[in-house]
Every structure is written in C-alpha cells, then in structure tokens.
Enzyme design. Structure first.
Site, PDB file in Angstrom:
ATOM      1  N   HIS A 308       0.708  -1.201   0.017  1.00  0.00           N
ATOM      2  CA  HIS A 308       0.079  -0.019   0.035  1.00  0.00           C
ATOM      3  C   HIS A 308       1.134   1.000   0.027  1.00  0.00           C
ATOM      4  O   HIS A 308       1.925   1.118   0.792  1.00  0.00           O
ATOM      5  CB  HIS A 308      -0.927  -0.002   1.113  1.00  0.00           C
ATOM      6  CG  HIS A 308      -2.033   1.014   1.153  1.00  0.00           C
ATOM      7  ND1 HIS A 308      -2.065   2.212   1.248  1.00  0.00           N
ATOM      8  CD2 HIS A 308      -3.562   0.744   0.756  1.00  0.00           C
ATOM      9  CE1 HIS A 308      -3.257   2.557   0.948  1.00  0.00           C
ATOM     10  NE2 HIS A 308      -4.008   1.808   0.783  1.00  0.00           N
ATOM     11  N   ASP A 366      -8.063  -5.454   0.345  1.00  0.00           N
ATOM     12  CA  ASP A 366      -8.460  -6.238  -0.747  1.00  0.00           C
ATOM     13  C   ASP A 366      -8.152  -7.842  -0.542  1.00  0.00           C
ATOM     14  O   ASP A 366      -8.717  -8.594  -1.701  1.00  0.00           O
ATOM     15  CB  ASP A 366      -7.771  -5.726  -2.028  1.00  0.00           C
ATOM     16  CG  ASP A 366      -8.710  -4.385  -2.582  1.00  0.00           C
ATOM     17  OD1 ASP A 366      -9.843  -4.287  -2.417  1.00  0.00           O
ATOM     18  OD2 ASP A 366      -7.858  -3.443  -2.948  1.00  0.00           O
TER      19      ASP A 366
HETATM   20  N1  CMC Z   1       4.189  -7.451  -4.802  1.00  0.00           N
HETATM   21  C1  CMC Z   1       5.440  -7.485  -5.024  1.00  0.00           C
HETATM   22  N2  CMC Z   1       6.178  -6.308  -5.065  1.00  0.00           N
HETATM   23  C2  CMC Z   1       5.620  -5.179  -4.719  1.00  0.00           C
HETATM   24  C3  CMC Z   1       4.098  -5.218  -4.375  1.00  0.00           C
HETATM   25  C4  CMC Z   1       3.418  -6.356  -4.364  1.00  0.00           C
HETATM   26  N3  CMC Z   1       2.263  -6.506  -4.317  1.00  0.00           N
HETATM   27  N4  CMC Z   1       3.809  -3.934  -3.921  1.00  0.00           N
HETATM   28  C5  CMC Z   1       4.991  -3.297  -4.064  1.00  0.00           C
HETATM   29  N5  CMC Z   1       5.999  -3.792  -4.141  1.00  0.00           N
HETATM   30  C6  CMC Z   1       7.439  -3.449  -4.574  1.00  0.00           C
HETATM   31  C7  CMC Z   1       7.776  -2.556  -5.710  1.00  0.00           C
HETATM   32  O1  CMC Z   1       7.929  -3.492  -6.891  1.00  0.00           O
HETATM   33  C8  CMC Z   1       8.795  -1.747  -5.347  1.00  0.00           C
HETATM   34  O2  CMC Z   1      10.027  -2.246  -5.249  1.00  0.00           O
HETATM   35  P1  CMC Z   1      11.391  -1.588  -5.664  1.00  0.00           P
HETATM   36  O3  CMC Z   1      11.368  -0.470  -4.525  1.00  0.00           O
HETATM   37  O4  CMC Z   1      12.295  -2.510  -5.552  1.00  0.00           O
HETATM   38  O5  CMC Z   1      11.028  -0.885  -6.963  1.00  0.00           O
HETATM   39  C9  CMC Z   1       8.345  -1.448  -3.653  1.00  0.00           C
HETATM   40  O6  CMC Z   1       7.500  -2.682  -3.354  1.00  0.00           O
HETATM   41  C10 CMC Z   1       7.522  -0.277  -3.629  1.00  0.00           C
HETATM   42  O7  CMC Z   1       6.356  -0.076  -4.508  1.00  0.00           O
HETATM   43  P2  CMC Z   1       5.683   0.847  -5.422  1.00  0.00           P
HETATM   44  O8  CMC Z   1       5.121   0.443  -6.278  1.00  0.00           O
HETATM   45  O9  CMC Z   1       6.797   1.819  -5.510  1.00  0.00           O
HETATM   46  O10 CMC Z   1       4.752   1.460  -4.182  1.00  0.00           O
HETATM   47  P3  CMC Z   1       3.560   2.309  -4.591  1.00  0.00           P
HETATM   48  O11 CMC Z   1       3.190   2.976  -3.307  1.00  0.00           O
HETATM   49  O12 CMC Z   1       3.685   3.009  -5.835  1.00  0.00           O
HETATM   50  O13 CMC Z   1       2.414   1.200  -4.744  1.00  0.00           O
HETATM   51  C11 CMC Z   1       0.521  -0.159  -4.674  1.00  0.00           C
HETATM   52  C12 CMC Z   1       1.290   0.730  -3.692  1.00  0.00           C
HETATM   53  C13 CMC Z   1      -0.681  -0.599  -3.868  1.00  0.00           C
HETATM   54  C14 CMC Z   1       0.125   0.062  -6.095  1.00  0.00           C
HETATM   55  C15 CMC Z   1       1.537  -1.727  -4.972  1.00  0.00           C
HETATM   56  O14 CMC Z   1       1.859  -1.893  -3.587  1.00  0.00           O
HETATM   57  C16 CMC Z   1       0.638  -2.783  -5.523  1.00  0.00           C
HETATM   58  O15 CMC Z   1       0.653  -2.720  -6.804  1.00  0.00           O
HETATM   59  N6  CMC Z   1       0.039  -3.696  -4.737  1.00  0.00           N
HETATM   60  C17 CMC Z   1      -0.666  -4.861  -5.681  1.00  0.00           C
HETATM   61  C18 CMC Z   1      -2.263  -4.049  -5.937  1.00  0.00           C
HETATM   62  C19 CMC Z   1      -2.937  -4.117  -4.761  1.00  0.00           C
HETATM   63  O16 CMC Z   1      -3.030  -4.670  -3.914  1.00  0.00           O
HETATM   64  N7  CMC Z   1      -3.600  -2.797  -4.739  1.00  0.00           N
HETATM   65  C20 CMC Z   1      -4.583  -2.456  -3.853  1.00  0.00           C
HETATM   66  C21 CMC Z   1      -4.172  -1.433  -2.911  1.00  0.00           C
HETATM   67  S1  CMC Z   1      -5.456  -1.233  -1.367  1.00  0.00           S
HETATM   68  C22 CMC Z   1      -7.051  -0.862  -2.114  1.00  0.00           C
HETATM   69  C23 CMC Z   1      -6.949   0.702  -2.533  1.00  0.00           C
HETATM   70  O17 CMC Z   1      -7.017   1.505  -1.527  1.00  0.00           O
HETATM   71  O18 CMC Z   1      -7.321   0.724  -3.484  1.00  0.00           O
END
Ligand code: CMC
Length: 432
Positions: A308, A366
């Site tokens: 998240h 989720d």
């Molecule tokens: N699986 C594997 N690696 C992950 C995941 C995951 N689910 N989430 C983040 N990472 C890694 C990502 O690759 C990155 O690694 P690095 O720093 O080496 O590049 C690091 O963790 C930080 O991730 P980010 O994408 O830069 O973080 P963000 O804040 O931009 O993204 C997120 C947050 C929710 C989009 C992401 O964690 C994700 O894609 N999760 C899966 C989708 C999901 O479950 N979304 C629902 C969110 S909660 C409901 C809502 O509020 O909508």
C-alpha cells in the site's frame, strides 16, 4: 491548519526563500510551497504525489506506519464493530455521529432516494451482456447527470446534499441492475423496509419467482464490507473526484470519473485481481513459486492484495476483513474453502519473506474481501463495483468539503517539460 511559527528555508541559486510550515491536528507538518514559483521561479517535482498534500481535510486520517485509520477521529475497528454503514455515512458527510432522530431522518432520506428514474433502465440495454459491470457503472452513473437537473447547482449547499443523498442511495440500485442485466434476470426494485446492506442483497439476489429474505449474517458482513471501504483519505479515485469537481463539474459526472479511476488493478480492481491470482496459483504447493515471481524485477507479476502507498504496517481494514471472512465462511459451512487456506498460506509465507519484510508489504483491504464476496455468491467481476458502492459516500463527503473550502482552486498541476525546444515548422516535402 495553523502556521506553527517554523519556516522552511530553500536556496535556489542566488535566491533564498522562506516557506511557512503548517501544522494539522495529527500527522506530519507540511511545507507551504504555494508561493515558491512566484518567489523563486521553480516548481516542486513529485510524480505520484508521494510527498504532496493536495488539500486540507477533516474527514479521514491515516497513520500508515502504525496501521491507524480514523474517520472524523473514530478508529475504523470501532466503527466496523459497533456502528453500521448508514451511521458511518452520516459521520463522513456531517462530521459527527448522529443522535437517534438525526439517524432516523438520514436513513429515511437515503431510503427514499434508492429508486432510479425509470428511463435509466434503457441505458443498460445499450451495453453488451458480457460488458464488465465497472464499464456499465461508469456509463450509467455518468448518465445520472442528464436526469437530476435540480441538484446540480454546486454553490447551493442544499442541492449539493440532495445530489449526495441521491448518489449514495442509487449506487446499490445501479450496481444490482448491472449484475441483473449481465445475468439476464429482471431488475429488482428496492424495498424500503430493508436497511442499506439488506436492500442491496435483495436487489442482487431476489427473483420475482420466489420470496427472498436476506441472511442476517451475510447482511451484517455486507454492511461491514461497505463500512470498511467507505473512505480512505486522498487516494487516487478520491483525488480524481476532487480534481474533476475542482472545475465546477456536475457532481454525478465527478463520481463517474472516480469510478473510472477505482477500476484499475492497482486501486479498487485489486479485489478482483486477488481472486484471479488465487485461482491461478491453485494449490498451496505453488505459493513459493508465485512469491518468487513477485520478487523478480523482470516479471511484472505482483502479489495482488499486498502493499500500500500509505500503510507500511498491517492495513487495519484487512484485520477486520480477515475476521469477517472466517465468520462468513463459518456461517455458510464453507470454513474449509481451499481459496481461504491458500490465501492464509500465501500471507504466512510472504510475511516471513525478507523481500516483503524489508519493503514493508502487508496484506491490504482487498486481500480477504474477494474470498468473502465469492462465498456470498457475488461474481468476481462485481467485486470492484461493491467497492465503488461503498466509496461513493467518501467521494461525495470529500467533494462537498472541497467545494466549501475557501482555499479551493481548480486543480492544475505543472510539469517538468522534457520535449523538444521551440523549432521552426518543416514543410512536408522537406521532411526525412
Ligand atoms: N508485490 C511485489 N512487490 C511489490 C508489491 C506487490 N504487491 N507492492 C509493491 N512492491 C514492491 C515494488 O516492486 C517496489 O519495489 P522497488 O522499491 O524495489 O522498486 C516497492 O515494493 C514499492 O512499491 P511501489 O510500487 O513503488 O509502491 P506504490 O506506493 O507506488 O504502490 C501499490 C502501492 C498498492 C500500488 C502496490 O503495492 C501494488 O501494486 N500492490 C498490488 C495491488 C493492490 O493490492 N492494490 C490495492 C491497494 S489497497 C486498496 C485501495 O486503496 O485501492
């Protein structure tokens, strides 16, 4: 917000700029950069808004490190256990929990707005039967802007509240109609003797051929799922609603914009993606393989329902959702659901894995919701629609707050331009 006397100093070339530091009631202070461009001729750069507060708000507070979520100061766990969706909706919209009379009036107001204009039925028939229900929601909710002309003067607080009631009340009706249309079943009209969650289950699962009584355990679970999704501060879809609304746009159209944003798998679409992922993994002995895939930078696969932007701890909503999941599966005699076992194994392995520990990736709201919804009989494609139904009250509360905010301006971010500098037009015969 208050200036706390502290200032932030920034040197830009020869210039030294002082910017006030503002203090909220909770959370980090913010540096007020509003005069930065005028004083120093530079913008701030923050794609994805990781360090930017886009507005001031009194509605929801999240402490992502501690895993805290408060609505108007009340912890989400207490609201989920002791309150219900109608009361939480009132709290979000009006700022305080209702007394008995306020509650009764509010519930009556919402209940008597649940029907939709009869002509709206025709819109559904324009969609293919296999259209994704989120596509239908974007279209039909947008179409509401062409029906309710008496609640679109955004400068009139009464009209704004009427539009807000209409949206909260009609979303379950439209969501259930989207499902009925895809299933080829007749639309079911709302019933005023049922509460919000019961009425939604009734419109989803009743058929004219036999009487329908909502199961109280499932109705309570539905209510809790709505409560857990009601608002979440300045997330992508809420910011979309605020940005669309900042131009003075029609409220129904603004909510349609929020629905479009919510649909993506990184946001509300994750609940559907979690279930598809669990089905793809298929069995516990393949969990390690998928955890490995999620860690591989060359593989776009991510563990859906994990991570998240704000929570760097267990999402407090996920904890309540996990409890609800056990309750619902128990009540339905499905406690041995292989998908639940798979999800728990995935959670256990991921929470022990160095990659997930170091990056502070925990289950989010989720992760368990899809398993509950599937057990309740919802098709996977409806999961994000339910999120949209619940989040509508948060969207309208935030939209109202924005319009009442004297500091409100049209949202207009700037950019770091990386394109070609100015150049002379090249006639077509001289081009390579
Ligand atoms: N699986 C594997 N690696 C992950 C995941 C995951 N689910 N989430 C983040 N990472 C890694 C990502 O690759 C990155 O690694 P690095 O720093 O080496 O590049 C690091 O963790 C930080 O991730 P980010 O994408 O830069 O973080 P963000 O804040 O931009 O993204 C997120 C947050 C929710 C989009 C992401 O964690 C994700 O894609 N999760 C899966 C989708 C999901 O479950 N979304 C629902 C969110 S909660 C409901 C809502 O509020 O909508």
């Amino acid at each position: 917000m208050a200036e706390n006397g502290k200032v932030s100093k920034l040197s830009v070339g020869e210039k030294s700029v002082q910017m006030p530091i503002l203090e909220g009631t909770l959370g980090p202070d913010v540096v007020d950069v509003r005069k930065l461009y005028g004083d120093a001729g530079v913008f701030t750069f923050d794609p994805g808004f990781t360090s930017t507060a886009s507005c001031q708000s009194k509605i929801t507070y999240i402490d992502g490190d501690e895993g805290v979520l408060l609505h108007r100061g009340y912890p989400i766990e207490e609201l989920a256990r002791h309150s219900d969706f109608e009361e939480v909706s009132y709290l979000l919209l009006y700022g305080e929990l209702p007394n008995k009379e306020q509650r009764a009036n509010f519930v009556r107001g919402i209940t008597y707005h649940t029907m939709v204009h009869e002509q709206l039925r025709e819109f559904f028939r324009g969609f293919r039967r296999d259209a994704h229900p989120m596509a239908v929601m974007c279209g039909v909710v947008g179409a509401l802007s062409a029906f309710y002309h008496d609640s679109t003067d955004i400068n009139d607080p009464h009209q704004r509240m009427v539009a807000s009631y209409r949206l909260v009340a009609k979303m379950p009706t439209i969501a259930a109609m989207a499902y009925k249309y895809s299933a080829g079943q007749p639309f079911v009209y709302p019933r005023n003797d049922l509460n919000y969650a019961e009425n939604f289950l009734h419109m989803m699962f009743a058929v004219p051929a036999e009487p329908y009584t909502p199961n109280p355990i499932l109705a309570r679970a539905m209510d809790r799922i709505f409560t857990l999704h009601a608002d979440h501060e300045q997330n992508a879809s809420t910011s979309t609603v605020r940005l669309a609304g900042s131009s003075g746009a029609n409220p129904f159209a603004c909510i349609a914009a929020g629905i479009a944003c919510l649909w993506g798998p990184a946001h509300g679409g994750a609940n559907e993606a979690v279930l598809l992922m669990l089905e793809e993994i298929g069995s516990k002995d393949r969990v390690a393989e998928y955890v490995k895939k999620a860690k591989n930078k060359d593989d776009p696969f991510r563990l859906m329902g994990f991570g998240h932007r704000v929570y760097k701890n267990y999402d407090p909503r996920a904890k309540v959702m996990q409890e609800t999941c056990h309750e619902v599966l128990g009540a339905l005699g499905k406690q041995d659901d292989p998908l639940l076992e798979l999800a728990m194994e995935l959670e256990r392995i991921a929470l022990e894995d160095d990659y997930f520990v170091e990056k502070k990736l925990y289950p989010n709201v989720d992760f368990y919701s899809g398993i509950i919804l599937r057990a309740m009989g919802f098709p996977t494609s409806m999961f994000t629609v339910l999120f949209a139904v619940a989040r509508t009250v948060g969207w309208v509360a935030q939209w109202n707050e924005m319009i009442e905010d004297p500091m409100q301006k049209i949202g207009r971010p700037r950019q770091l331009y990386m394109g070609a500098p100015q150049r002379a037009y090249v006639p077509i015969e001289d081009r390579k």
